[in-house]
Design a protein around this motif. Structure first.
Motif, PDB file in Angstrom:
ATOM      1  N   THR A 318       0.701  -1.223   0.015  1.00 19.55           N
ATOM      2  CA  THR A 318      -0.089  -0.139  -0.144  1.00 19.55           C
ATOM      3  C   THR A 318       0.641   1.158  -0.149  1.00 19.55           C
ATOM      4  O   THR A 318       0.503   2.281  -0.147  1.00 19.55           O
ATOM      5  N   GLY A 319       2.156   1.132   0.245  1.00 18.06           N
ATOM      6  CA  GLY A 319       2.807   2.256   0.158  1.00 18.06           C
ATOM      7  C   GLY A 319       4.508   2.043   0.258  1.00 18.06           C
ATOM      8  O   GLY A 319       4.926   0.864   0.607  1.00 18.06           O
ATOM      9  N   VAL A 320       5.230   3.309   0.088  1.00 13.69           N
ATOM     10  CA  VAL A 320       6.606   2.979   0.155  1.00 13.69           C
ATOM     11  C   VAL A 320       7.044   4.221   0.954  1.00 13.69           C
ATOM     12  O   VAL A 320       6.512   5.257   0.832  1.00 13.69           O
ATOM     13  N   HIS A 321       8.221   4.168   1.795  1.00 13.08           N
ATOM     14  CA  HIS A 321       8.526   5.167   2.553  1.00 13.08           C
ATOM     15  C   HIS A 321       9.037   6.340   1.954  1.00 13.08           C
ATOM     16  O   HIS A 321       9.625   6.178   0.707  1.00 13.08           O
ATOM     17  N   THR A 322       8.886   7.355   2.245  1.00 15.46           N
ATOM     18  CA  THR A 322       9.380   8.566   1.525  1.00 15.46           C
ATOM     19  C   THR A 322      10.990   8.923   1.486  1.00 15.46           C
ATOM     20  O   THR A 322      11.476   9.405   0.830  1.00 15.46           O
ATOM     21  N   SER A 323      11.452   8.179   2.608  1.00 16.73           N
ATOM     22  CA  SER A 323      12.786   8.516   2.515  1.00 16.73           C
ATOM     23  C   SER A 323      13.799   7.268   2.979  1.00 16.73           C
ATOM     24  O   SER A 323      15.045   7.222   3.038  1.00 16.73           O
ATOM     25  N   LYS A 324      13.174   5.979   3.051  1.00 15.67           N
ATOM     26  CA  LYS A 324      13.990   4.947   3.195  1.00 15.67           C
ATOM     27  C   LYS A 324      13.385   3.816   2.450  1.00 15.67           C
ATOM     28  O   LYS A 324      12.251   3.707   1.823  1.00 15.67           O
ATOM     29  N   PRO A 325      14.432   2.704   2.229  1.00 16.69           N
ATOM     30  CA  PRO A 325      13.851   1.606   1.212  1.00 16.69           C
ATOM     31  C   PRO A 325      12.860   0.606   2.027  1.00 16.69           C
ATOM     32  O   PRO A 325      13.173  -0.578   2.231  1.00 16.69           O
ATOM     33  N   VAL A 326      11.676   0.914   2.280  1.00 15.51           N
ATOM     34  CA  VAL A 326      10.840   0.204   3.299  1.00 15.51           C
ATOM     35  C   VAL A 326       9.491   0.490   2.568  1.00 15.51           C
ATOM     36  O   VAL A 326       9.119   1.595   2.197  1.00 15.51           O
ATOM     37  N   GLU A 327       8.835  -0.941   2.266  1.00 18.00           N
ATOM     38  CA  GLU A 327       7.517  -0.902   2.024  1.00 18.00           C
ATOM     39  C   GLU A 327       6.607  -1.222   2.921  1.00 18.00           C
ATOM     40  O   GLU A 327       6.986  -2.188   3.700  1.00 18.00           O
ATOM     41  N   LEU A 328       5.093  -0.786   2.934  1.00 22.83           N
ATOM     42  CA  LEU A 328       4.410  -1.093   3.795  1.00 22.83           C
ATOM     43  C   LEU A 328       3.325  -1.866   2.879  1.00 22.83           C
ATOM     44  O   LEU A 328       2.901  -1.763   1.793  1.00 22.83           O
ATOM     45  N   TRP A 329       3.149  -3.279   3.558  1.00 24.17           N
ATOM     46  CA  TRP A 329       2.006  -4.213   3.157  1.00 24.17           C
ATOM     47  C   TRP A 329       1.030  -4.277   4.246  1.00 24.17           C
ATOM     48  O   TRP A 329       1.166  -4.318   5.429  1.00 24.17           O
ATOM     49  N   GLU A 330      -0.394  -4.251   3.769  1.00 24.90           N
ATOM     50  CA  GLU A 330      -1.370  -4.311   4.605  1.00 24.90           C
ATOM     51  C   GLU A 330      -2.693  -5.140   4.069  1.00 24.90           C
ATOM     52  O   GLU A 330      -2.786  -5.490   3.024  1.00 24.90           O
ATOM     53  N   GLN A 331      -3.190  -5.691   5.473  1.00 22.64           N
ATOM     54  CA  GLN A 331      -4.540  -6.538   5.123  1.00 22.64           C
ATOM     55  C   GLN A 331      -5.163  -6.109   6.563  1.00 22.64           C
ATOM     56  O   GLN A 331      -4.806  -6.556   7.501  1.00 22.64           O
ATOM     57  N   ASN A 332      -6.222  -5.564   6.375  1.00 23.61           N
ATOM     58  CA  ASN A 332      -7.319  -5.122   7.319  1.00 23.61           C
ATOM     59  C   ASN A 332      -6.256  -4.301   8.760  1.00 23.61           C
ATOM     60  O   ASN A 332      -5.308  -3.422   7.921  1.00 23.61           O
ATOM     61  N   GLU A 333      -6.000  -4.822   9.591  1.00 21.42           N
ATOM     62  CA  GLU A 333      -5.392  -3.908  10.705  1.00 21.42           C
ATOM     63  C   GLU A 333      -3.779  -4.891  10.662  1.00 21.42           C
ATOM     64  O   GLU A 333      -3.054  -4.409  11.575  1.00 21.42           O
ATOM     65  N   ALA A 334      -3.668  -5.717   9.799  1.00 21.21           N
ATOM     66  CA  ALA A 334      -2.429  -6.319  10.171  1.00 21.21           C
ATOM     67  C   ALA A 334      -1.308  -5.692   9.071  1.00 21.21           C
ATOM     68  O   ALA A 334      -1.662  -5.421   7.920  1.00 21.21           O
ATOM     69  N   ARG A 335      -0.186  -5.190   9.677  1.00 19.53           N
ATOM     70  CA  ARG A 335       0.686  -4.218   8.687  1.00 19.53           C
ATOM     71  C   ARG A 335       2.104  -4.785   8.895  1.00 19.53           C
ATOM     72  O   ARG A 335       2.482  -5.138   9.804  1.00 19.53           O
ATOM     73  N   ILE A 336       2.655  -5.147   7.708  1.00 21.48           N
ATOM     74  CA  ILE A 336       4.013  -5.640   7.551  1.00 21.48           C
ATOM     75  C   ILE A 336       4.908  -4.688   6.775  1.00 21.48           C
ATOM     76  O   ILE A 336       4.621  -4.221   5.721  1.00 21.48           O
ATOM     77  N   LEU A 337       6.044  -4.141   7.414  1.00 25.38           N
ATOM     78  CA  LEU A 337       7.135  -3.416   6.786  1.00 25.38           C
ATOM     79  C   LEU A 337       8.245  -4.258   6.198  1.00 25.38           C
ATOM     80  O   LEU A 337       8.535  -5.288   6.883  1.00 25.38           O
ATOM     81  N   LEU A 338       8.532  -3.921   4.805  1.00 21.24           N
ATOM     82  CA  LEU A 338       9.758  -4.808   4.268  1.00 21.24           C
ATOM     83  C   LEU A 338      10.781  -3.856   4.150  1.00 21.24           C
ATOM     84  O   LEU A 338      10.773  -3.034   3.418  1.00 21.24           O
ATOM     85  N   ASN A 339      11.813  -4.106   4.782  1.00 24.15           N
ATOM     86  CA  ASN A 339      12.949  -3.284   4.676  1.00 24.15           C
ATOM     87  C   ASN A 339      14.191  -3.644   4.195  1.00 24.15           C
ATOM     88  O   ASN A 339      14.616  -4.764   4.612  1.00 24.15           O
ATOM     89  N   THR A 340      14.585  -3.249   2.958  1.00 29.72           N
ATOM     90  CA  THR A 340      15.690  -3.782   2.149  1.00 29.72           C
ATOM     91  C   THR A 340      16.966  -2.835   2.236  1.00 29.72           C
ATOM     92  O   THR A 340      17.949  -3.355   1.823  1.00 29.72           O
ATOM     93  N   GLY A 341      16.836  -1.991   3.265  1.00 28.27           N
ATOM     94  CA  GLY A 341      18.047  -1.131   3.532  1.00 28.27           C
ATOM     95  C   GLY A 341      18.763  -1.717   4.713  1.00 28.27           C
ATOM     96  O   GLY A 341      19.884  -1.083   4.974  1.00 28.27           O
ATOM     97  N   SER A 342      18.459  -2.777   5.312  1.00 22.81           N
ATOM     98  CA  SER A 342      19.263  -2.960   6.509  1.00 22.81           C
ATOM     99  C   SER A 342      20.272  -3.973   6.357  1.00 22.81           C
ATOM    100  O   SER A 342      20.090  -5.006   5.774  1.00 22.81           O
TER     101      SER A 342
END
Ligand SMILES: O=C(O)c1ccc(O)c(O)c1
Ligand SMILES: [Mg+2]
Length: 619
Positions: A318-342
């Protein structure tokens, strides 16, 4: 109150112990005899080092096997004592702990014990030293504090008093209430330790399994309340014998010890009536209990395989962080961030951070700071929403969030929204996360979550793993909206392979059958459960032919407790991480622990299959 700790509680050399004790903010130390005897520092050097570090030497201990002995033995014991008095004078220590005798030389004669302790106190007085007599729980004739008190009272010397030790009193289930009948000036010292309830020999229990207050099952706060009501105003001193702390880094153990004392003082203060509450008891801002999971953040080298898995589970990006390589994935109230910068994710995905919903994020941070939790520096762009985090003992970052509330900026505002909608499948929220704990920080972790976040610890379990034992303890909020399973794998490094330090995110589904079918349709691999499990399940439960058939066909695991039922399954593992999908029916409160051995065996089989280059059969 003044805070002390016995040097025996920490690992390392005496100077290293003193440094760690001072760094953690203690006021004083108990010098353990063997720490001095085995070290190279002279008593004068120890004295000046302690003074430089701002530490008082509150106790020298232990002096053993003194009382109730025949005259020639008494002469030898007094000679031994005179030598230790001389050492104490060089140290500048004025209180010596004498523990009740375990020697076969001693006799069961209170009058003789009192007379000889009087003699010892008289000799001590000539050096300006006081004697604190402690009943060891396994003392030969004296093993109960009230018995020690009767002897001290009969001996009637101003330089003789008691040392009370919470372990010896509570381990024997002695009633601590009578402490309030002892005159305050006769309680020379108070030692504090907790311990997990373990049905074992009390000496072995004490020497190997003591832990800091709040980490075990003894009511240490209740005991301290009695001692304070008696009028004691000396130091609160931790004395812990523990095989694991003896090996862990002293700096860190000392911090853990200090956190334990701050939390203990808070609890004592809450339980004491205002008139018997000393003003010097630590007061921390109250714990802010989190009200849910905001997100779980997975660090991964790339988003490909995890993105596919999340899609198969019904999530949408559902979104990408404005300043970091992090994606937001959502299903209802469940939210997972995928961070490829770590940089941590070289070997595949790891669970690096958890977002917790806090009713008041600023207050959450104040509480964390008061309990010595490492507050992490904010690494954000100036335009980012302020987001505070602390490091949990295993290194997981815990963020305090307020998601989508009008009264507070929301971390989600830092994401540039994708055109698509959040997933609207059966997965509603994160049910729990399971974090792998380093084996030597397990007790620290449960105290951390209890004291910093106000979570309640549950029973500690030991679960069989094909290559060892997994110790597991859940901490949760009362309402179950935040549940964290702390797992420690004692799994040996087989063939040089790293520990099975798996972490997972458990997702709550309102229709787990639909979620399984969704994964099957997407061709996503799940952890294969052996047929034998289902034969055993049929033996244990009569769920009706149709239900048993469905569980077996879909590869679902089953558990129940007195509140309800639990259905769950696991995805294949990527890196250190896998997902679990769970459905709680009725008010089931557990985590499917009886099925953990099946999972662990299946995961080892899967990993071994991957190593051999063959893939285990996806179900
Ligand atoms: O285990 C022991 O011997 C021991 C020694 C000194 C103490 O204060 C104590 O509580 C136990
Ligand atoms: Mg003791």
């Amino acid at each position: 109150m003044r805070r002390s700790i016995a040097t025996v509680s920490l690992s390392g050399s005496l100077p290293d112990k003193l440094t760690a004790i001072a760094a953690a903010g203690f006021d004083g130390v108990e010098i353990f005899d063997s720490d001095l005897v085995t070290g190279r520092m002279s008593p004068e050097e120890v004295r000046s080092r302690a003074a430089d570090l701002g530490l008082s030497i509150d106790l020298y201990q232990p002096f053993r096997d003194f009382e109730a002995v025949p005259p020639p033995v008494l002469e030898r014991n007094l000679r031994r004592a005179e030598h230790k008095f001389a050492v104490m004078q060089r140290l500048g220590a004025t209180c010596m702990l004498v523990c009740s005798s375990v020697s076969p030389d001693s006799v069961d004669d209170d009058a003789l014990a009192a007379e000889q302790l009087h003699t010892l106190a008289e000799r001590a007085a000539q050096h300006g030293i006081r004697i604190a007599y402690e009943a060891l729980a396994w003392g030969r004739h004296v093993n109960d504090y009230l018995h020690a008190w009767r002897i001290v009272r009969a001996a009637d010397h101003p330089n003789l008093g008691l040392c009370l030790d919470s372990f010896h009193i509570l381990a024997r289930d002695t009633d601590p209430y009578a402490i309030e009948t002892i005159p305050a000036e006769k309680i020379f010292f108070l030692q504090l330790a907790d311990a997990p309830a373990l049905p074992m020999d009390v000496l072995y229990w004490s020497r190997h399994y003591r832990c800091f207050p709040g980490q075990g099952d003894l009511d240490v706060a209740g005991l301290v309340g009695h001692v304070l009501r008696a009028g004691y105003d000396g130091p609160l001193s931790l004395e812990v014998f523990n095989d694991i702390f003896r090996q862990a880094a002293a700096m860190r153990t000392a911090q853990d010890a200090m956190r334990s004392l701050v939390a203990l003082e808070e609890e004592v203060g809450q339980r004491l009536a205002p008139e018997s509450r000393p003003a010097s008891l630590a007061k921390a801002p109250p714990a802010v209990v989190p009200s849910g999971f905001a997100f779980a953040e997975l660090a991964a080298p790339d988003t490909g395989p995890l993105g596919d898995l999340l899609t198969a589970l019904g999530f949408a990006r559902t979104g990408v962080h404005t300043s970091k390589p992090v994606e937001l994935w959502e299903q209802n109230e469940a939210r997972i961030l995928l961070n490829t910068g770590s940089p941590e994710s070289q070997d595949g995905p790891v669970l690096g951070a958890i977002g917790l919903e806090s009713p008041d994020p600023a207050a959450s941070v104040e509480r964390a700071e008061a309990l010595l939790a490492p507050v992490l520096p904010r690494t954000r762009a100036p335009e980012d929403v302020p987001l505070d985090a602390v490091a949990a003992p295993d290194g997981t970052e815990l963020f305090f969030c307020r998601t989508g509330r009008p009264d507070h900026p929301s971390w989600t505002d830092d994401f540039r929204r994708d055109p698509g909608e959040a997933g609207t499948g059966e997965i509603t929220h994160i049910d729990h996360v399971a974090l792998a704990q380093p084996w030597h920080h397990f007790d620290e972790a449960s105290l951390f979550y209890r004291s910093v976040l106000g979570l309640q610890p549950h029973e500690s379990l030991e679960l069989p793993d094909p290559y060892g034992l997994m110790r597991s303890r859940a901490v949760s909020t009362e309402d179950g909206r935040v549940r964290i399973a702390l797992n420690v794998a004692y799994v040996g490094a087989r063939d040089g392979a790293p520990d099975a330090a798996w972490q997972h995110v458990a997702l709550a589904s309102t229709d787990i059958v639909a979620t399984v079918r969704r994964l099957q349709a997407a061709g996503a691999a799940r952890l294969a459960i052996p047929d034998n499990y289902y034969d055993d399940l049929e033996a244990r439960y009569d769920l009706g032919t149709e239900r048993h058939r469905l569980l077996r066909e879909l590869g679902l695991l089953y558990d129940r407790d007195e509140h309800g039922e639990f259905l769950h399954f696991y995805t294949a593992t990527t890196g250190r991480v896998f997902f679990e999908v769970v459905q709680r029916l009725g008010g089931y409160r557990g985590y499917g622990a009886p099925n953990a051995p099946v999972r662990l065996a299946a995961q080892h089989a899967e990993r071994d299959g991957r190593r051999r280059g063959t893939r285990s059969r996806p179900s």
